[in-house]
Structure formats: C-alpha cells, structure tokens
Design a protein around this motif. Structure first.
Motif, mmCIF file in Angstrom:
data_model
loop_
_atom_site.group_PDB
_atom_site.id
_atom_site.type_symbol
_atom_site.label_atom_id
_atom_site.label_comp_id
_atom_site.label_asym_id
_atom_site.label_seq_id
_atom_site.Cartn_x
_atom_site.Cartn_y
_atom_site.Cartn_z
ATOM 1 N N THR A 1 0.610 -1.275 0.351
ATOM 2 C CA THR A 1 0.495 0.110 0.212
ATOM 3 C C THR A 1 0.703 1.528 0.330
ATOM 4 O O THR A 1 2.480 1.344 0.040
ATOM 5 N N ASP A 2 0.362 2.998 -0.078
ATOM 6 C CA ASP A 2 1.251 3.456 0.154
ATOM 7 C C ASP A 2 1.571 3.715 1.409
ATOM 8 O O ASP A 2 2.400 5.209 2.041
ATOM 9 N N GLU A 3 1.008 3.560 2.014
ATOM 10 C CA GLU A 3 1.098 3.359 3.583
ATOM 11 C C GLU A 3 2.013 3.295 4.336
ATOM 12 O O GLU A 3 3.541 3.860 4.583
ATOM 13 N N ALA A 4 2.894 1.909 3.244
ATOM 14 C CA ALA A 4 3.830 1.043 3.937
ATOM 15 C C ALA A 4 4.707 1.668 2.313
ATOM 16 O O ALA A 4 5.701 1.713 3.278
ATOM 17 N N ARG A 5 4.608 1.772 1.797
ATOM 18 C CA ARG A 5 6.142 2.379 0.721
ATOM 19 C C ARG A 5 6.273 4.139 1.266
ATOM 20 O O ARG A 5 7.619 4.506 1.127
ATOM 21 N N ALA A 6 5.084 4.898 2.009
ATOM 22 C CA ALA A 6 5.868 5.951 2.878
ATOM 23 C C ALA A 6 6.580 5.367 4.082
ATOM 24 O O ALA A 6 6.941 6.396 4.300
ATOM 25 N N ILE A 7 7.222 4.255 4.594
ATOM 26 C CA ILE A 7 7.906 3.911 5.536
ATOM 27 C C ILE A 7 9.281 2.562 4.808
ATOM 28 O O ILE A 7 9.865 2.715 5.431
ATOM 29 N N GLU A 8 9.117 2.995 3.311
ATOM 30 C CA GLU A 8 10.574 2.346 2.832
ATOM 31 C C GLU A 8 11.781 2.596 2.466
ATOM 32 O O GLU A 8 11.666 3.788 2.687
ATOM 33 N N TRP A 9 12.180 1.321 3.218
ATOM 34 C CA TRP A 9 13.648 1.892 2.957
ATOM 35 C C TRP A 9 14.322 1.339 1.463
ATOM 36 O O TRP A 9 14.774 0.136 1.400
ATOM 37 N N ALA A 10 14.420 3.068 0.146
ATOM 38 C CA ALA A 10 14.909 2.198 -0.990
ATOM 39 C C ALA A 10 16.114 1.028 -1.380
ATOM 40 O O ALA A 10 16.120 1.030 -1.970
ATOM 41 N N GLY A 11 16.960 1.705 -0.139
ATOM 42 C CA GLY A 11 18.390 1.257 -0.525
ATOM 43 C C GLY A 11 18.347 0.408 -0.367
ATOM 44 O O GLY A 11 19.451 -0.051 -0.206
ATOM 45 N N TYR A 12 17.213 -0.740 0.774
ATOM 46 C CA TYR A 12 17.268 -2.515 0.869
ATOM 47 C C TYR A 12 18.067 -2.765 -0.023
ATOM 48 O O TYR A 12 18.659 -4.159 0.140
ATOM 49 N N VAL A 13 17.958 -2.917 -1.621
ATOM 50 C CA VAL A 13 17.601 -3.056 -3.142
ATOM 51 C C VAL A 13 19.620 -3.289 -2.707
ATOM 52 O O VAL A 13 19.665 -4.457 -3.638
ATOM 53 N N ASP A 14 20.294 -2.449 -2.532
ATOM 54 C CA ASP A 14 21.043 -2.479 -2.886
ATOM 55 C C ASP A 14 22.238 -2.959 -1.854
ATOM 56 O O ASP A 14 23.418 -3.203 -1.532
ATOM 57 N N SER A 15 21.893 -3.561 -1.030
ATOM 58 C CA SER A 15 22.460 -4.441 0.376
ATOM 59 C C SER A 15 23.282 -5.021 0.132
ATOM 60 O O SER A 15 24.245 -5.578 1.267
ATOM 61 N N TRP A 16 23.261 -5.980 -0.481
ATOM 62 C CA TRP A 16 23.120 -6.986 -1.026
ATOM 63 C C TRP A 16 24.595 -7.140 -1.926
ATOM 64 O O TRP A 16 25.247 -7.742 -2.510
ATOM 65 N N LYS A 17 24.989 -5.560 -2.527
ATOM 66 C CA LYS A 17 26.576 -5.032 -3.640
ATOM 67 C C LYS A 17 27.800 -5.564 -2.388
ATOM 68 O O LYS A 17 27.440 -4.957 -1.412
#
Length: 371
Positions: free
Chosen positions: A355-371
């Motif tokens: 939901t939009d409520e969840a996206r408002a509290i998302e850490w966008a950089g998580y996808v890059d944490s495996w690099k």
C-alpha cells in the motif's frame, strides 16, 4: 496427483542438502509450494543475490514501522500495509484505552504484540497480554484493549479463513509448543466489573466496509460459556524450536499458525549448528510460489544487515533471496553459541500488494544492500 520427480545428480554437487558444499560454491534451493514440495539444490560460482542492479517492480523491500504516524483509536484506523485476497496486514498503535469494541467479520485476526502490555476484553472474558504475545481472535469476536503500556502490534487477518495449528508429523502434537500452553480468556472479577448499562459502540468490518452498532449497554455481558471455539494467547518464549546440530532446518519447521493460503512462522533464539560441514546461515532459495514477509521483533537477525526491531522485509517470489554478504563472511564466526533473534515470518501463497502507507515508510536502499 503425484509430482514429476526423478531423483538425479548432475555435475559437481553435494550428496546432501546444506552440507559438504563443493568448494567455492553457493547453494540455492529451488522449491515448490514453499518448503513443502519437491526441491533441487543448485550450486553456483557466485552468490545468487550478487546483482549489480535491478530494474522493474520485482525487488526486495524493507519498511520501518517506527516511522508510522502516532497511535490511533482502534484497529480499523490502523494503516493497512500489505494485502492480497487471503490476508490483510496492519500495524496497530494504541496509547490509550479503546473507547469502542471492534469486530472483524471478514476472518480470524492474529495480533503479535511487539511492545506494550494491557488487557484484552472480548465476548469470552479478559485476557492479559504483554510484549511477545500472539493473540488469536476467531472471526466475529468483539474485543477492545485497555492499555497499561503503549501498544504496538502486528495484525494479520486470515481473510475468509481460519487459523489452525500446523501438522506436526513425526515429532508429535507437543512439538514446537504444547497446545496445553495456550491461554484463554477468563470471566473474572475485572471482566464482570466492566459490564455496565452505558452506551457502547461496536465497529464491525465486513468486506472492508465499516458499520457501527450502538447498544444502550455493554455487549460484553457474558456470565459464562463452554465449547471449543475461543481466543488463545501464546508467547514466543513458550516456543521450543525444532533444530538440528547437523542441518539448517527450513523456515517451515518454525510454523506457528497456518491458514489456507499462508503460514505464520516464529524465529526464536536457538543453538547454532555445530557440525563443521553444514551451513549455519539460511541458504539461498528461490521459492517462487510464495512471498516472504518478515517482521523483526527483537535481537539481531543474523542473516541481515542494517535491520533492527520494528522493521519489516518483503522478499517477493520470482527472485532469489538469502543472507547478506556480511552474514556470509561471518558465517564461521558465530556470535556465541545461540542465535539472537525473534521474528515473525508470513509466507503467502499469493503475491502481496504494497500500500501507499507502506511505501511511505520504505527504506529504498535495501535492494542495494547485497552489493
């Protein structure tokens, strides 16, 4: 109907899953029906999560419930974070006593108390709760919470469904937790004392619409009951996890509650695997039939980095997932003899909508944490 299964070994492979991996390889499990169906262990030269970039909507997500708005008045004012036709997940925050009763007519409700303490009053009586408790409320139960300490709770609705206990198989019905440990509401002095002739509202959710029933008395006016349908309470401290010192058991071994299209698992502290030839961190896996949502309650989740209590991760089916690079590097450097984590995992057979409520509290950089 039986699966198409032809036991076969190709190329350089270990004889057993999660043990004696070929040198300089990374194991990935490809499975059907989560961890319940047929599976193959693949051995790779590189970590399956070693991407340099991901474009498109299919990516891992992380969310921080501590960034949600201030406490509300009840469950239906709490933000809906994730859903599909079989499940709806909210996060409830209460600072004060509820001034009305709630009733979910869409399905059973499961609350996991992340923080706080109080009393739950319902049709069946009074049930005290504290941090770490699961509260399972059958569909149609009227309830309210009196707050002793500010409450933060994960709410998991089994839409048009019911919660059941998982099959225990070879290990008996007393395994993981003995059903005798489940506590039930009591019609005690406190419950009888709250019965009055004042006007009370019951806010009912049906097909996600709200209706309000007003009574000239408190409808929690039972004086007794008998039967086999009732709310139950279980604390994670009463869970005795299945484990093996020679094998990293899959998450399905930690199933606590099961519904028709998803399961709820609980990760609690346990000894590390001691056999020097086996994995002691979660194996990479591609369970494309399920989405994996994890709520981190306490401790340090040993396969994740930069994740702290109150956060949630979502790993959608369709891309592999597994331990962070730091966890792989430190796999042989265990922090003591026990894991230090408490987490709730929800594996859903159908993809979750964010939901939009969840996206408002998302850490966008998580996808890059495996690099």
């Amino acid at each position: 109907m039986p699966w198409i299964q032809i036991p076969k070994v190709e190329g350089t492979a270990s004889r057993q899953a999660h043990a004696d991996l070929p040198a300089n390889t990374y194991e990935r499990e490809l499975g059907k029906e989560g961890f319940y169906g047929p599976a193959t262990q693949m051995h790779h030269r590189h970590p399956p999560t070693g991407w340099s970039a991901i474009e498109g909507p299919l990516k891992p997500h992380a969310f921080d419930t501590q960034k949600l708005d201030a406490a509300g008045e009840g469950p239906w004012q709490s933000p809906l974070l994730f859903s599909n036709p079989a499940i709806r997940i909210r996060f409830l925050k209460l600072a004060n006593n509820m001034d009305h009763l709630a009733r979910n007519a869409d399905g059973d409700e499961l609350l996991f108390i992340h923080r706080g303490a109080g009393d739950l009053y319902c049709d069946y009586g009074r049930l005290t709760f504290r941090e770490g408790d699961y509260l399972m409320l059958p569909r149609g139960t009227m309830w309210r919470i009196d707050v002793k300490e500010a409450v933060g709770a994960l709410m998991i609705e089994a839409t048009e469904d019911s919660y059941r206990l998982p099959e225990k198989g070879l290990v008996s019905h007393q395994a993981i937790f003995d059903p005798a440990i489940l506590d039930t509401p009591k019609i005690d002095e406190a419950f009888l004392a709250q019965q009055d002739e004042s006007a009370w509202r019951v806010v009912v959710k049906k097909k996600n619409d709200l209706s309000t029933l007003t009574y000239p008395f408190n409808p929690l006016d039972a004086v007794g009951w008998h039967g086999t349908l009732m709310p139950v309470r279980l604390n994670w401290r009463d869970i005795r996890p299945l484990m093996s010192h020679r094998y990293h058991v899959p998450p399905s071994a930690h199933t606590t509650f099961a519904a028709g299209r998803f399961v709820v698992c609980t990760f609690v502290p346990r000894p590390f695997e001691s056999d020097p030839h086996v994995l002691n961190v979660p194996f990479f896996h591609s369970n494309d039939d399920y989405d994996e949502l994890i709520f981190y309650h306490a401790g340090q989740f040993f396969s994740r980095d930069h994740i702290y209590p109150g956060m949630m991760t979502l790993h959608p089916g369709g891309i592999p997932h597994g331990p962070h690079p730091k966890a792989l590097q430190n796999a042989e450097k265990k922090r003591g003899t026990m894991t230090d984590e408490v987490a709730v995992m929800v594996d859903t057979r159908d993809a979750l909508d964010v939901t939009d409520e969840a996206r408002a509290i998302e850490w966008a950089g998580y996808v890059d944490s495996w690099k």
